[in-house]
Scaffold this motif. Structure first.
Motif, mmCIF file in Angstrom:
data_model
loop_
_atom_site.group_PDB
_atom_site.id
_atom_site.type_symbol
_atom_site.label_atom_id
_atom_site.label_comp_id
_atom_site.label_asym_id
_atom_site.label_seq_id
_atom_site.Cartn_x
_atom_site.Cartn_y
_atom_site.Cartn_z
ATOM 1 N N VAL A 1 -3.475 8.664 8.581
ATOM 2 C CA VAL A 1 -3.496 8.405 7.139
ATOM 3 C C VAL A 1 -4.761 9.007 6.537
ATOM 4 N N ASP B 1 -5.874 -2.372 4.257
ATOM 5 C CA ASP B 1 -5.614 -0.954 4.469
ATOM 6 C C ASP B 1 -5.843 -0.568 5.929
ATOM 7 N N TYR C 1 0.841 -1.198 0.000
ATOM 8 C CA TYR C 1 0.000 0.000 0.000
ATOM 9 C C TYR C 1 0.876 1.248 0.000
ATOM 10 N N TRP D 1 0.626 5.268 0.944
ATOM 11 C CA TRP D 1 -0.251 6.066 1.781
ATOM 12 C C TRP D 1 0.245 7.506 1.894
ATOM 13 N N LYS E 1 -3.281 1.565 8.291
ATOM 14 C CA LYS E 1 -3.678 2.782 9.006
ATOM 15 C C LYS E 1 -3.392 2.655 10.497
ATOM 16 N N LYS F 1 -4.972 9.278 2.828
ATOM 17 C CA LYS F 1 -5.143 8.608 1.540
ATOM 18 C C LYS F 1 -4.352 7.304 1.564
ATOM 19 N N ILE F 2 -4.935 6.261 1.004
ATOM 20 C CA ILE F 2 -4.232 4.976 0.934
ATOM 21 C C ILE F 2 -4.661 4.256 -0.341
ATOM 22 N N ARG G 1 4.463 10.791 3.349
ATOM 23 C CA ARG G 1 4.032 9.726 2.450
ATOM 24 C C ARG G 1 4.940 8.520 2.617
#
Length: 415
Positions: free
Chosen positions: A59, A45, A24, A26, A49, A61-62, A37
């Motif tokens: 977080v 996910d 992932y 993120w 997080k 955005k992932i 980032r």
């Protein structure tokens, strides 16, 4: 850029019955509100997080990434990271922070992911040597053994510095040999391509012209035309046999120990090149043993890594024989002499090192001496090869040109 791996156990990775991990990428905010980032592996996910939240990162955005390895991680990348890590640890930078700096500083996504996983293992309680040992392709047994010795003795920064120096020296000597081999290999390859083009396209054109001469062609010209006819008719067969032979040799070398031993023995017997390879192998062997011994690794245990690090199967077998002799109480210099793989000077230097208790220093001097010998030999070979290659090209290409122009000269003389 915060970087961490999910705190999954080593047995859970890739084991049937456990959640599959994905990669992932993120983006989030740390405690100061700064945008950070990174990338990490996790079962979901949510796991990613949660892991970042424990580090004080929210977080926002992932995104799930493809599980590609990115760019290949080279020996040069590992050597640079080792030097960087050693320098930071000597400066008092905490280990995990040093990993973070190293991850941020690399432009290779593959290396970034590799260091991410190592850092994650260290963060969850594994020792560095255990974390590195999960990736034997990039961190061999010698690397892991030295790191373990450094951790036990509390001199990890010193050991990493020695490891970095060792890897830099080994890369340098490999580079010298490759540079010496590249020029003749490139010239021979290009000359083969040029000869193929002449035989398949140029000579048939001359053959059509000579067909209208009405006179007997010289012997060299007839020979070249006959070879050209064979090339034109069976070029696919020639390429198939050549490509198949190369692939068969590569495959058999990778799978057959006997083939590897035979190839290494043949390389050592080659004129000029054989001596360069032998000196480079002795330099690598001596430097590896010196690095292991100076780190406090027992001699018999150190020889486990020395043989495989030498890069030559004959020296690997000789190292095993030396290890067996030392296990029965024989001295290192006598075991080396019995193997008949080391020059008298090397054996004498080792003998002096054993008697004076400075074996690691003597082995380092041997390695430095043979490094200089390789430099001189490569320079001499390069100087010698240039005129030999020019003669080779003159005989092959010039011979073909002369053979095709002989009928024209003969016709001119008759006129």
């Amino acid at each position: 850029m915060a970087t961490a791996s999910a705190p999954t156990s080593r047995s859970a990775r890739g084991t049937q019955g456990h959640p599959k991990e994905n990669l992932y990428s993120w983006e989030g905010k740390d405690k100061t509100g700064r945008i950070v980032r990174g990338e990490m592996r996790g079962a979901s996910d949510t796991v990613v997080k949660a892991s970042q939240r424990r580090q004080g990162i929210i977080v926002t955005k992932i995104k799930k990434q493809a599980m590609s390895r990115g760019h290949k991680v080279s020996d040069k990348d590992i050597a640079f990271f080792t030097r960087q890590l050693a320098t930071m640890m000597k400066s008092g930078v905490p280990l995990l922070q040093a990993f973070d700096i190293g991850i941020k500083g690399t432009g290779n996504p593959g290396l970034s992911r590799l260091l991410n996983e190592v850092r994650g293992d260290v963060e969850t309680g594994s020792s560095m040597s255990q974390a590195f040992s999960r990736f034997p392709v990039h961190f061999d047994r010698l690397f892991c053994n030295l790191v373990a010795a450094g951790e036990q003795a509390g001199i990890l920064d010193t050991i990493l510095d020695r490891l970095a120096t060792y890897k830099e020296k080994i890369l340098a000597i490999k580079g010298k040999i490759k540079s010496a081999m590249f020029y003749p290999a490139a010239v021979i390859t290009v000359s083969m391509i040029v000869v193929g083009i002449i035989m398949i396209w140029v000579v048939p054109t001359f053959k059509d012209v000579f067909a209208n001469f009405g006179a007997e062609l010289p012997g060299p010209t007839l020979l070249v035309i006959a070879i050209s006819d064979f090339f034109v008719a069976y070029w696919w067969l020639i390429l198939g046999i050549l490509g198949g032979s190369i692939m068969a040799l590569i495959t058999s070398y990778k799978r057959s120990a006997a083939m590897q031993i035979a190839f290494d023995r043949m390389i050592l017997k080659l004129p000029v090149v054989g001596q360069i390879v032998r000196k480079a192998t002795i330099a690598r062997w001596s430097r590896t043993l010196s690095t292991m011994f100076s780190a406090g690794v027992p001699l018999v245990e150190a020889l486990d890594s020395v043989g495989s690090a030498s890069g030559n199967h004959l020296y690997m077998l000789a190292t095993r024989s030396i290890q067996t002799s030392i296990s029965t109480g024989q001295s290192l210099n006598l075991a080396m002499q019995t193997s008949e793989m080391f020059p008298t000077m090397v054996v004498q230097m080792v003998s002096i090192g054993e008697e004076s208790g400075q074996l690691d220093n003597m082995l380092t001097r041997v390695a430095d001496f043979y490094d200089r010998e390789v430099d001189d030999a490569v320079a001499a070979m390069s100087t010698l090869l240039e005129p030999l290659i020019m003669v080779f090209l003159g005989v092959v290409i010039g011979g073909l040109v002369v053979a095709m122009y002989l009928p024209i000269f003969k016709l001119g003389g008759a006129v």
